[in-house]
Every structure is written in C-alpha cells, then in structure tokens.
Design a protein around this motif. Structure first.
Motif, PDB file in Angstrom:
ATOM      1  N   ALA A   1       0.822  -1.203   0.000  1.00 26.01           N
ATOM      2  CA  ALA A   1       0.000   0.000   0.000  1.00 26.01           C
ATOM      3  C   ALA A   1       0.859   1.258   0.000  1.00 26.01           C
ATOM      4  N   ARG A   2       1.948   1.260   0.767  1.00 23.02           N
ATOM      5  CA  ARG A   2       2.823   2.439   0.811  1.00 23.02           C
ATOM      6  C   ARG A   2       3.510   2.682  -0.526  1.00 23.02           C
ATOM      7  N   GLN A   3       3.857   1.604  -1.200  1.00 29.70           N
ATOM      8  CA  GLN A   3       4.487   1.750  -2.513  1.00 29.70           C
ATOM      9  C   GLN A   3       3.530   2.375  -3.519  1.00 29.70           C
ATOM     10  N   LYS A   4       2.234   2.122  -3.344  1.00 27.71           N
ATOM     11  CA  LYS A   4       1.237   2.675  -4.258  1.00 27.71           C
ATOM     12  C   LYS A   4       0.863   4.115  -3.903  1.00 27.71           C
ATOM     13  N   ASN A   5       1.336   4.616  -2.737  1.00 30.78           N
ATOM     14  CA  ASN A   5       1.112   6.001  -2.340  1.00 30.78           C
ATOM     15  C   ASN A   5      -0.387   6.328  -2.311  1.00 30.78           C
ATOM     16  N   LEU A   6      -1.145   5.519  -1.586  1.00 27.20           N
ATOM     17  CA  LEU A   6      -2.598   5.599  -1.613  1.00 27.20           C
ATOM     18  C   LEU A   6      -3.160   6.568  -0.577  1.00 27.20           C
ATOM     19  N   THR A   7      -4.320   7.124  -0.911  1.00 27.19           N
ATOM     20  CA  THR A   7      -5.161   7.838   0.054  1.00 27.19           C
ATOM     21  C   THR A   7      -6.476   7.078   0.157  1.00 27.19           C
TER      22      THR A   7
ATOM     23  N   ARG B   1      -2.370   7.590   4.284  1.00 27.61           N
ATOM     24  CA  ARG B   1      -3.179   8.813   4.269  1.00 27.61           C
ATOM     25  C   ARG B   1      -4.652   8.436   4.297  1.00 27.61           C
ATOM     26  N   VAL B   2      -5.408   9.105   5.167  1.00 26.03           N
ATOM     27  CA  VAL B   2      -6.835   8.811   5.335  1.00 26.03           C
ATOM     28  C   VAL B   2      -7.612  10.121   5.369  1.00 26.03           C
ATOM     29  N   VAL B   3      -8.744  10.137   4.684  1.00 27.75           N
ATOM     30  CA  VAL B   3      -9.670  11.266   4.749  1.00 27.75           C
ATOM     31  C   VAL B   3     -11.006  10.734   5.268  1.00 27.75           C
ATOM     32  N   TYR B   4     -11.411  11.218   6.452  1.00 26.11           N
ATOM     33  CA  TYR B   4     -12.719  10.860   7.003  1.00 26.11           C
ATOM     34  C   TYR B   4     -13.770  11.809   6.435  1.00 26.11           C
ATOM     35  N   TYR B   5     -14.882  11.259   5.999  1.00 25.54           N
ATOM     36  CA  TYR B   5     -16.020  12.057   5.551  1.00 25.54           C
ATOM     37  C   TYR B   5     -17.200  11.746   6.460  1.00 25.54           C
ATOM     38  N   VAL B   6     -17.586  12.726   7.280  1.00 25.90           N
ATOM     39  CA  VAL B   6     -18.720  12.569   8.196  1.00 25.90           C
ATOM     40  C   VAL B   6     -19.914  13.302   7.601  1.00 25.90           C
ATOM     41  N   PHE B   7     -20.982  12.584   7.372  1.00 26.84           N
ATOM     42  CA  PHE B   7     -22.223  13.160   6.857  1.00 26.84           C
ATOM     43  C   PHE B   7     -23.182  13.353   8.035  1.00 26.84           C
ATOM     44  N   THR B   8     -23.603  14.579   8.263  1.00 24.65           N
ATOM     45  CA  THR B   8     -24.476  14.871   9.396  1.00 24.65           C
ATOM     46  C   THR B   8     -25.298  16.118   9.115  1.00 24.65           C
TER      47      THR B   8
ATOM     48  N   ASP C   1     -22.497   2.989  14.182  1.00 26.57           N
ATOM     49  CA  ASP C   1     -22.747   2.314  15.459  1.00 26.57           C
ATOM     50  C   ASP C   1     -21.896   1.048  15.607  1.00 26.57           C
ATOM     51  N   GLN C   2     -20.594   1.250  15.518  1.00 26.06           N
ATOM     52  CA  GLN C   2     -19.617   0.192  15.707  1.00 26.06           C
ATOM     53  C   GLN C   2     -18.285   0.876  16.034  1.00 26.06           C
ATOM     54  N   HIS C   3     -17.311   0.115  16.484  1.00 20.28           N
ATOM     55  CA  HIS C   3     -16.007   0.697  16.776  1.00 20.28           C
ATOM     56  C   HIS C   3     -14.910  -0.289  16.408  1.00 20.28           C
ATOM     57  N   PHE C   4     -13.749   0.232  16.087  1.00 25.92           N
ATOM     58  CA  PHE C   4     -12.611  -0.594  15.703  1.00 25.92           C
ATOM     59  C   PHE C   4     -11.982  -1.212  16.955  1.00 25.92           C
ATOM     60  N   SER C   5     -11.610  -2.480  16.815  1.00 22.05           N
ATOM     61  CA  SER C   5     -10.989  -3.182  17.938  1.00 22.05           C
ATOM     62  C   SER C   5      -9.694  -3.869  17.536  1.00 22.05           C
ATOM     63  N   GLY C   6      -9.339  -3.807  16.269  1.00 24.36           N
ATOM     64  CA  GLY C   6      -8.123  -4.435  15.767  1.00 24.36           C
ATOM     65  C   GLY C   6      -7.727  -3.825  14.443  1.00 24.36           C
ATOM     66  N   ALA C   7      -6.549  -4.176  13.973  1.00 22.68           N
ATOM     67  CA  ALA C   7      -6.003  -3.575  12.757  1.00 22.68           C
ATOM     68  C   ALA C   7      -6.900  -3.847  11.549  1.00 22.68           C
ATOM     69  N   PHE C   8      -7.370  -2.771  10.934  1.00 19.66           N
ATOM     70  CA  PHE C   8      -8.154  -2.835   9.697  1.00 19.66           C
ATOM     71  C   PHE C   8      -7.290  -2.165   8.640  1.00 19.66           C
ATOM     72  N   GLY C   9      -6.469  -2.980   7.973  1.00 21.24           N
ATOM     73  CA  GLY C   9      -5.432  -2.434   7.121  1.00 21.24           C
ATOM     74  C   GLY C   9      -5.642  -2.648   5.646  1.00 21.24           C
ATOM     75  N   PRO C  10      -4.592  -2.435   4.850  1.00 25.34           N
ATOM     76  CA  PRO C  10      -4.702  -2.510   3.387  1.00 25.34           C
ATOM     77  C   PRO C  10      -5.000  -3.900   2.853  1.00 25.34           C
TER      78      PRO C  10
END
Length: 340
Positions: free
Chosen positions: A96-102, A134-141, A201-210
């Motif tokens: 994933a790092r080699q691909k330079n992803l967002t 790189r991560v962009v969060y989009y919150v719709f509210t 209505d959930q939460h992360f509890s472990g690595a959610f990776g590429p």
C-alpha cells in the motif's frame, strides 16, 4: 385400522415431528437463545477449490488459503475471502505504501447517532484504520457544529458534509446511497483512491489495514455467514428492484462495511440509488432497505474481495474459535434511543 395403515400413520407422524423440530430449531437459531444459535457452527461453510494453490492479491501479495482449513477462504468466482492468517500484514502495508494511496472512510451520523457513537468510531479508527496511510474521514451529518474534535495523526484529515435530516430512519439508510454517489463524483472522488463506507454504530478493535483493499469489497454478515443460500434473508418480493429468486444469491453481505475504488463505488451507489427510486415509484420498500439493494448489486457484479466476519463482528453472537481477531465490533443496539 390395518397393521399397514398403522405403520404408515406412525411414519407420517415421525415425519411431521421432524419437520416441526427442524422449523423450531431454525426459529431458535434465527431469533432465539444465543446458546442454541451456537449450533450453526456445525453448518459447513464449504471448501475453497483453490485452497491448495497460492493466490495472489494486488494489495497483500501471496495469500495462503490453506492456512485456514476450517473456513471458506475463496469464492466460486475466485475472489479471496480474507481471514486472519492467510495474509502477511507487513507485506500488505508495504504494498500500500508503494502505491502512495489515500483511503477515504465515510460515515453517516444523523440524529442521536452522532452523540451516541461518532466520537468512539473516529477515535478507534485513528488507532486501527489504515494506520500509516493517508486517510480522509467524511462525516455526513445534519449538525456539522456538533461533530466531536478528534486528534488526528499525520496525513489524516476530517471533512464534514451537511445532509438533511430525513423523516424516518429508514430513509436515512436508503438516502445514503444517493449522497455517497454525489460525494464520490465530487471532492471525495478526487481526494481518495479507495473508499470504505461504514455504519457509525460500531467501533474498531483491531487492525483494519490494506489487506481489505480491492477494486470492490463486500463484507460477510456476521449473523448469516454459516447459513445455506436458501435461508439467507435476500429480498424475495418480486415487486422490488432488490429481489432475488430463491435459487439465486451467493453470500449475504452486510451494508455496515463495503468499499472499493472510486469508480467501482460510483457504479454500486448509482445502481442502489436508482433501484431505491424505482421501488418508491412502485410503492414498495425492500425488507432490509439499502442492504437489500447492495446484495442485489453484488449478485450481479461479483466483489473482487470478500471480508470475513472477523472484519465486522457482533459480540452478541459470542466467542467462536474461527474468529481470531475481530477488527470492528458492533455497538449494543439501542434502537429505542437512537431511532425516530
């Protein structure tokens, strides 16, 4: 009554008792005691026809489907089902790092869902979601000013998109597809290479990776992944655009997690939004709303990757030997409090 008639009657009685016992057991499994539901682990998931061959994935390198013989690790169309142990996280991170992803991550937090769930969702995402990328969060509210301030790591951003509050919670769910399509056609589509869409209505509890990345990604529903095809809760009302005949359907996918490239998600959201409009024009509503339409789409256009229930697990099901490392955990459902 002759002896033969008596014998026939006895066999008929046994037959109907077995039918009733089967229906009762299925009812308990679906709606009843958690202890009884554990019996579903004895329902075989099937075997991967490619399990003896090395599989390769653009985001994880070499996959080892044979490493998890107790679960299904590939689909009939050759897509991998990602379980802990069949991939190397370090290789996935390097690729994933080699691909330079967002990576984009979208979440809808409307009404009481914002106060109840959003802060924990974002805080745990910072700990576990695509760490190092790189991560962009989009919150719709409908209340941008109420979005909590969360400390973000380097290369991670938060965007807030205003949406209207719908009259019913079902409409919030179904309107999501249209709004996602608009966002994917705008700034989100320009900023991100790949996007995940998740419930709040959930939460992360472990690595959610590429290792979860692919052109299109579907999530096996934690409550239905052992069930045979004919018992899966696909939409069966033929009037709905989401309907599948009883002899169709692969797996039942959870709308709490889906993802893919921007182009693939634009196709998915366009299909679902149009199908929902068709249903409204016909005066019908799919039983599981946008999830029913998502399942219809993935039947027509198979996902390139399927995530195992480890990536979105419900603690209410309890512990299972095959669930090694849950990545997302459902929050306790408090519908009376958050739905309107």
């Amino acid at each position: 009554m002759s002896e033969k008639d008596t014998e026939n009657w006895a066999w008929k009685r046994i037959f109907w008792l077995l039918i009733l016992l089967t229906l009762g057991t299925l009812g308990l499994l679906l709606y009843g005691l958690p202890v009884v539901r554990q019996l579903e682990v004895f329902m075989p998931m099937g075997t991967c026809p490619l399990a003896r061959m090395p599989l390769s994935d653009n985001f994880t390198g070499l996959l080892r489907p044979w490493a998890r013989p107790e679960v299904l690790t590939c689909t009939s169309w050759g897509a991998p089902i990602i379980w802990d142990g069949i991939f190397d996280p370090a290789v996935a991170q390097q690729q994933a790092r080699q691909k330079n992803l967002t990576i984009g991550l979208t979440v809808f937090a409307v009404g009481r869902y914002l106060e109840k769930y959003l802060a924990r969702f974002l805080e745990t995402a910072e700990q576990h979601f695509m760490v190092g990328l790189r991560v962009v969060y989009y919150v719709f509210t409908e209340r941008p000013s109420a979005v909590p301030r969360v400390a973000l790591g380097q290369g991670r951003q938060l965007r807030v998109e205003r949406v209207d509050r719908e009259r019913r919670w079902q409409d919030v769910s179904m309107e999501r597809m249209r709004r996602l399509h608009v966002a994917l056609s705008g700034r989100l589509g320009r900023e991100a290479n790949f996007v995940f869409c998740m419930d709040v209505d959930q939460h992360f509890s472990g690595a959610f990776g590429p290792e979860a990345l692919a052109e299109s990604v579907a999530q096996l529903h934690a409550w239905h992944y052992h069930w045979p095809q004919r018992l899966l809760p696909f939409e069966r009302d033929a009037r709905s655009a989401a309907a599948l005949p009883f002899d169709q359907g692969d797996f039942y996918y959870h709308a709490a997690v889906f993802g893919g490239s921007v182009a693939a998600l634009r196709r998915l959201t366009a299909h679902c939004a149009q199908a929902i409009r068709q249903d409204r024009a016909r005066g019908v509503e799919a039983r599981w709303h946008d999830e029913s339409h998502l399942n219809k789409f993935f039947w027509l256009q198979k996902p390139a990757k399927v995530l195992s229930p480890e990536f979105c697990w419900s603690s209410e099901i309890g512990m299972r030997a095959e669930i090694h490392r849950p990545r997302l955990l459902w929050a306790t459902k408090e519908y009376a409090l958050v739905r309107y």
